[in-house]
Design a protein around this motif. Structure first.
Motif, PDB file in Angstrom:
ATOM      1  N   ASP A 134      13.134  -5.149   6.668  1.00 36.52           N
ATOM      2  CA  ASP A 134      13.493  -3.776   5.998  1.00 36.52           C
ATOM      3  C   ASP A 134      11.974  -3.421   5.044  1.00 36.52           C
ATOM      4  OD1 ASP A 134      15.854  -2.009   3.964  1.00 36.52           O
ATOM      5  OD2 ASP A 134      14.026  -2.596   2.557  1.00 36.52           O
ATOM      6  N   VAL A 135      11.101  -4.022   4.500  1.00 41.25           N
ATOM      7  CA  VAL A 135      10.217  -3.944   3.853  1.00 41.25           C
ATOM      8  C   VAL A 135       8.822  -3.652   4.394  1.00 41.25           C
ATOM      9  CG1 VAL A 135       9.780  -4.922   1.801  1.00 41.25           C
ATOM     10  CG2 VAL A 135       9.042  -6.304   3.689  1.00 41.25           C
ATOM     11  N   GLY A 182       6.851   0.383   4.945  1.00 40.41           N
ATOM     12  CA  GLY A 182       5.085   0.118   5.140  1.00 40.41           C
ATOM     13  C   GLY A 182       4.798  -0.693   4.042  1.00 40.41           C
ATOM     14  N   VAL A 183       5.486  -1.918   4.398  1.00 43.47           N
ATOM     15  CA  VAL A 183       4.696  -3.006   3.110  1.00 43.47           C
ATOM     16  C   VAL A 183       4.542  -4.717   4.021  1.00 43.47           C
ATOM     17  CG1 VAL A 183       5.293  -4.340   1.705  1.00 43.47           C
ATOM     18  CG2 VAL A 183       5.507  -2.817   1.346  1.00 43.47           C
ATOM     19  N   GLN A 184       3.834  -4.665   4.357  1.00 41.15           N
ATOM     20  CA  GLN A 184       3.247  -5.860   5.774  1.00 41.15           C
ATOM     21  C   GLN A 184       2.950  -7.565   4.337  1.00 41.15           C
ATOM     22  OE1 GLN A 184       3.287  -6.218   9.032  1.00 41.15           O
ATOM     23  NE2 GLN A 184       4.079  -4.056   9.158  1.00 41.15           N
ATOM     24  N   VAL A 185       3.602  -8.637   4.610  1.00 41.89           N
ATOM     25  CA  VAL A 185       3.275  -9.485   4.240  1.00 41.89           C
ATOM     26  C   VAL A 185       1.629 -10.182   5.025  1.00 41.89           C
ATOM     27  CG1 VAL A 185       4.237 -12.227   3.537  1.00 41.89           C
ATOM     28  CG2 VAL A 185       5.805 -10.379   3.560  1.00 41.89           C
ATOM     29  N   LEU A 190      11.137  -1.789  -4.638  1.00 37.43           N
ATOM     30  CA  LEU A 190      10.077  -1.241  -5.407  1.00 37.43           C
ATOM     31  C   LEU A 190       9.599   0.494  -3.884  1.00 37.43           C
ATOM     32  CD1 LEU A 190       7.207  -3.046  -6.818  1.00 37.43           C
ATOM     33  CD2 LEU A 190       8.889  -1.898  -8.218  1.00 37.43           C
ATOM     34  N   THR A 191       9.728  -0.412  -2.843  1.00 43.65           N
ATOM     35  CA  THR A 191       9.707   1.008  -1.690  1.00 43.65           C
ATOM     36  C   THR A 191      10.671   1.846  -1.522  1.00 43.65           C
ATOM     37  OG1 THR A 191      10.784  -0.558  -0.282  1.00 43.65           O
ATOM     38  CG2 THR A 191       8.044  -0.644  -0.349  1.00 43.65           C
ATOM     39  N   ARG A 192      12.239   1.434  -2.435  1.00 35.72           N
ATOM     40  CA  ARG A 192      13.344   3.019  -2.232  1.00 35.72           C
ATOM     41  C   ARG A 192      12.844   3.135  -3.902  1.00 35.72           C
ATOM     42  NH1 ARG A 192      15.108  -1.467   0.610  1.00 35.72           N
ATOM     43  NH2 ARG A 192      16.865  -0.850   2.064  1.00 35.72           N
ATOM     44  N   LEU A 193      11.985   2.851  -4.565  1.00 30.55           N
ATOM     45  CA  LEU A 193      11.742   3.578  -6.199  1.00 30.55           C
ATOM     46  C   LEU A 193      10.699   4.649  -6.153  1.00 30.55           C
ATOM     47  CD1 LEU A 193      12.602   0.781  -8.212  1.00 30.55           C
ATOM     48  CD2 LEU A 193      14.144   2.541  -7.756  1.00 30.55           C
ATOM     49  N   GLY A 194       9.667   4.299  -4.747  1.00 28.70           N
ATOM     50  CA  GLY A 194       9.520   5.221  -4.958  1.00 28.70           C
ATOM     51  C   GLY A 194       7.724   4.922  -4.003  1.00 28.70           C
ATOM     52  N   PRO A 195       6.805   5.912  -4.474  1.00 28.11           N
ATOM     53  CA  PRO A 195       5.401   5.776  -3.499  1.00 28.11           C
ATOM     54  C   PRO A 195       4.464   4.190  -3.887  1.00 28.11           C
ATOM     55  CG  PRO A 195       5.169   7.787  -4.007  1.00 28.11           C
ATOM     56  CD  PRO A 195       6.411   7.349  -4.582  1.00 28.11           C
TER      57      PRO A 195
END
Length: 350
Positions: A124-125, A129-132, A23-28
């Motif tokens: 990668d995530v 900008g994605v933090q678990v 999803l991070t590759r497909l859009g904001p």
């Protein structure tokens, strides 16, 4: 007011992380990603990346970090069985992992344990900008109706019961394993296709042995039980052994390692195996099952072990889950952002 998200992901194993990575590759998109574990997997668990999965990961730019670990590559399988006098074992044949008629760029299985796979995804995530959020679980989920912009409401909480948070999202993905809380909350039953007859022990480590095929994937069948040998590269080997349920029921956590080692030596006799170090070991039953459905309201989805479980002997479980997430990602984007036809989600996404 609850915070709103495009997607909430429950579970940060390879399946949940794959969805966030796609999803991070497909859009904001605004993604909230939680996991109940305090820290990522360190070692062990799933380890085989099959050719189609590697193909997909390569298109995402993730083959290079996989190769940085110098993973084992399985290109051949050896078959062993009891000798005619019953006193030992012998090789009965070999086969390519992928015959010539299989059209693939990568005619081998790449061996990299789940801890390293998760690390690659997490790096990668995080860079995107994605933090678990860790030590977090889902307590409840409900659907608010078709005319609501953020129609899924979930209550999230720390594993100790503190810090409750209510969020709303367009979609929720449960990648929270074979004992999926999301699946249980939706009331989706699992149907098991075969009875759990055998329990398997598995151990990873550095070994010293006179078994001649220790650096080839092997299946060994004897009256004393079955065994699989899987080289992991970097002088490390995984060994699976078949165990009885009665044997497992009396095991302690420390005793299971010794029992796995003893069982392996019994099956491989007269060859001997000694472990110079052990990275990880586990004992678990095999139950191959599938969920009655993979989604509710075309808004809440489950993937990976949450909706299908497999025998580890085939090395497919993690792969099917990663491909679940890859397939679902583009359908979420297409269904909500492009053609706005959520009937697309009805198509099973494995």
């Amino acid at each position: 007011m609850p915070d709103n998200y495009d997607v909430v992901v429950i579970g940060a194993g390879p399946v949940g992380l794959m969805l966030s990575a796609c999803l991070t590759r497909l859009g904001p998109y605004k993604i909230k990603h939680i996991d109940k574990a305090v820290e990522p997997t360190r070692a062990g668990r799933a380890s085989g990346i099959q050719p189609r999965t590697l193909d997909v990961l390569s298109t995402m730019g993730l083959k290079r970090p996989i190769w940085a670990y110098y993973p084992g590559l399985i290109q051949e399988v050896a078959f062993w069985a009891t000798t005619t006098d019953g006193k030992g074992i012998q090789r009965t044949g070999t086969s390519k992992s992928y015959p010539d008629h299989v059209d693939t760029r990568y005619p081998f299985t790449t061996i990299l344990h789940q801890g390293r796979v998760e690390r690659i995804f997490l790096d990668d995530v995080r860079s995107r900008g994605v933090q678990v959020e860790r030590s977090r679980v889902i307590r409840s989920v409900r659907y608010l109706g078709p005319d609501v912009e953020y129609p899924v409401e979930a209550e999230l909480v720390n594993v100790d019961g503190s810090a409750t948070e209510t969020v709303r999202t367009k979609y929720l993905f449960g990648a929270d394993g074979a004992r999926s809380a999301v699946r249980a909350m939706l009331g989706i039953p699992m149907v098991y296709k075969d009875p759990t007859v055998h329990v398997w022990g598995v151990i990873d480590g550095v070994v010293k042995t006179d078994f001649p095929d220790i650096q080839i994937k092997c299946t060994v069948r004897t009256p004393r039980g079955a065994c699989m040998v899987i080289p992991h590269g970097n002088n490390r080997v995984r060994v699976y052994v078949q165990m009885s349920r009665e044997e497992v029921e009396v095991l302690s956590a420390s005793g299971s390692q010794q029992t796995i080692q003893r069982t392996a030596n019994n099956i491989l006799s007269p060859y001997k195996v000694e472990w110079e170090c052990v990275d990880w070991h586990s004992v678990y039953p095999i139950g191959q099952g599938i969920a009655q459905q993979y989604s509710m309201y075309n808004r809440i989805f489950i993937g990976g072990d949450a909706c299908h479980t497999h025998s580890p002997k085939a090395g497919q479980g993690m792969n099917y889950g990663i491909l679940d997430a890859h397939n679902l990602a583009w359908k979420l984007v297409a269904g909500s952002m492009v053609i706005r036809d959520r009937k697309l989600m009805v198509t099973r996404y494995w």
